[in-house]
Design a protein around this motif. Structure first.
Motif, mmCIF file in Angstrom:
data_model
loop_
_atom_site.group_PDB
_atom_site.id
_atom_site.type_symbol
_atom_site.label_atom_id
_atom_site.label_comp_id
_atom_site.label_asym_id
_atom_site.label_seq_id
_atom_site.Cartn_x
_atom_site.Cartn_y
_atom_site.Cartn_z
ATOM 1 N N ARG A 171 -8.519 13.464 2.096
ATOM 2 C CA ARG A 171 -8.674 12.102 2.336
ATOM 3 C C ARG A 171 -9.512 11.479 3.361
ATOM 4 N N ARG B 104 -7.007 -0.642 0.803
ATOM 5 C CA ARG B 104 -6.375 0.543 1.665
ATOM 6 C C ARG B 104 -6.399 1.771 0.878
ATOM 7 N N LEU B 105 -6.030 1.376 -0.386
ATOM 8 C CA LEU B 105 -6.065 2.630 -1.226
ATOM 9 C C LEU B 105 -7.430 3.237 -1.460
ATOM 10 N N ARG B 106 -8.143 2.182 -1.684
ATOM 11 C CA ARG B 106 -9.549 2.840 -1.921
ATOM 12 C C ARG B 106 -10.080 3.516 -0.604
ATOM 13 N N SER C 147 0.853 4.058 -3.176
ATOM 14 C CA SER C 147 0.716 5.389 -2.394
ATOM 15 C C SER C 147 1.546 6.317 -2.983
ATOM 16 N N ALA D 271 0.884 -1.099 0.053
ATOM 17 C CA ALA D 271 0.000 0.027 -0.084
ATOM 18 C C ALA D 271 0.920 1.283 0.064
ATOM 19 N N LEU E 252 -7.880 7.145 -2.604
ATOM 20 C CA LEU E 252 -6.793 7.219 -3.629
ATOM 21 C C LEU E 252 -7.044 6.695 -4.909
ATOM 22 N N VAL F 167 -6.826 5.548 -10.945
ATOM 23 C CA VAL F 167 -6.446 6.723 -9.711
ATOM 24 C C VAL F 167 -7.361 7.906 -9.751
ATOM 25 N N GLU G 115 1.114 9.660 -5.026
ATOM 26 C CA GLU G 115 1.423 10.918 -4.560
ATOM 27 C C GLU G 115 2.522 11.717 -5.199
ATOM 28 N N VAL H 47 -4.845 -2.739 -1.937
ATOM 29 C CA VAL H 47 -5.660 -1.863 -3.030
ATOM 30 C C VAL H 47 -6.813 -1.474 -2.029
ATOM 31 N N ASP I 121 -7.605 7.436 7.625
ATOM 32 C CA ASP I 121 -6.559 6.468 7.185
ATOM 33 C C ASP I 121 -6.549 5.552 8.593
#
Length: 248
Positions: free
Chosen positions: A80, A57-59, A20, A16, A63, A74, A24, A55, A83
């Motif tokens: 955000r 976690r990115l969702r 990220s 992750a 992100l 993306v 970023e 993935v 987290d």
């Protein structure tokens, strides 16, 4: 594109973090498609479960966005959401329990003075649904969330309802770990059942302070049960994959 992932840190955390950083830094820009799950598994040398958790976690962080049949893309940069995925599993889950104790305790306090007969019926149905889910071999996570959300809804406070619903979705992974721990022992399952019924009984009696105390006691005992879990249990939680949708 990506190097192999290894080391003592949880693999999903590292994957992750790497993805990220690509986003970023702009190397993966808004609208870009992430490599497929198969490609990420091959490039990073990790399992599909690890990739899926990373993935997810990115969702959670806003992100990326999965699009049915097309892949994962993306998202535009924006504020955000919370987290709550990165970091040590045990300490993070215990922090989640603290947040729930504060928020849900106040919801129960209000519910005790505001709940209608229909609200109380929904709470009883939610508890029955937890029992049914557990009896059928499920983890009862959705049903557990529904019980606590039914309490919030009975307050008539729309901000409270939205906040508890949002927190419930964001904190789902912590609740899943908590219930997985409780499912290890029959006495834990029965203790949780009794704690839930004590909350409902206090709300039904109209005793606001008792309702708040019942929730706080439930969360305190949940934390104690987690602290008693051995290292083997915490190692197994790395395999728990949760698809979060934090939209209120």
């Amino acid at each position: 594109m990506f190097s192999k992932v290894s080391g003592p840190v949880r693999l999903a955390d590292r994957v992750a973090a790497m993805l990220s950083e690509e986003i970023e830094s702009g190397r993966l820009a808004e609208g870009d498609k992430l490599p497929t799950e198969v490609e990420l598994v091959k490039q990073m040398g990790v399992s599909r479960t690890v990739v899926r958790e990373a993935v997810s976690r990115l969702r959670n962080a806003g992100l990326v966005e999965p699009r049915q049949g097309l892949g994962v893309f993306v998202m535009p940069r924006r504020t955000r959401p919370l987290d709550l995925e990165a970091g040590d599993t045990q300490s993070k889950v215990l922090q989640i329990v603290e947040v729930r104790r504060a928020m849900e305790g106040e919801a129960a306090h209000l519910a005790a003075t505001r709940a209608t007969p229909d609200d109380l019926a929904r709470m009883r149905q939610a508890l029955d649904a937890i029992d049914a889910a557990v009896a059928a071999g499920g983890d009862g996570v959705d049903e557990d969330l529904a019980f606590h959300q039914s309490i919030a809804e009975s307050t008539g406070n729309t901000v409270m309802v939205s906040t508890v619903r949002y927190l419930g979705e964001v904190l789902r992974s912590g609740i899943r770990v908590t219930r997985a721990n409780e499912a290890r022992r029959g006495d834990f399952i029965e203790a949780v059942r009794q704690e839930h019924h004590a909350i409902l009984a206090a709300i039904e009696s109209g005793d606001a302070d008792a309702a708040r105390d019942a929730v706080r006691r439930h969360m305190k005992r949940a934390a104690s049960r987690l602290q008693d879990a051995d290292e083997g249990f915490w190692n197994r939680t790395e395999g728990i994959h949760v698809d979060l949708d934090p939209t209120p």
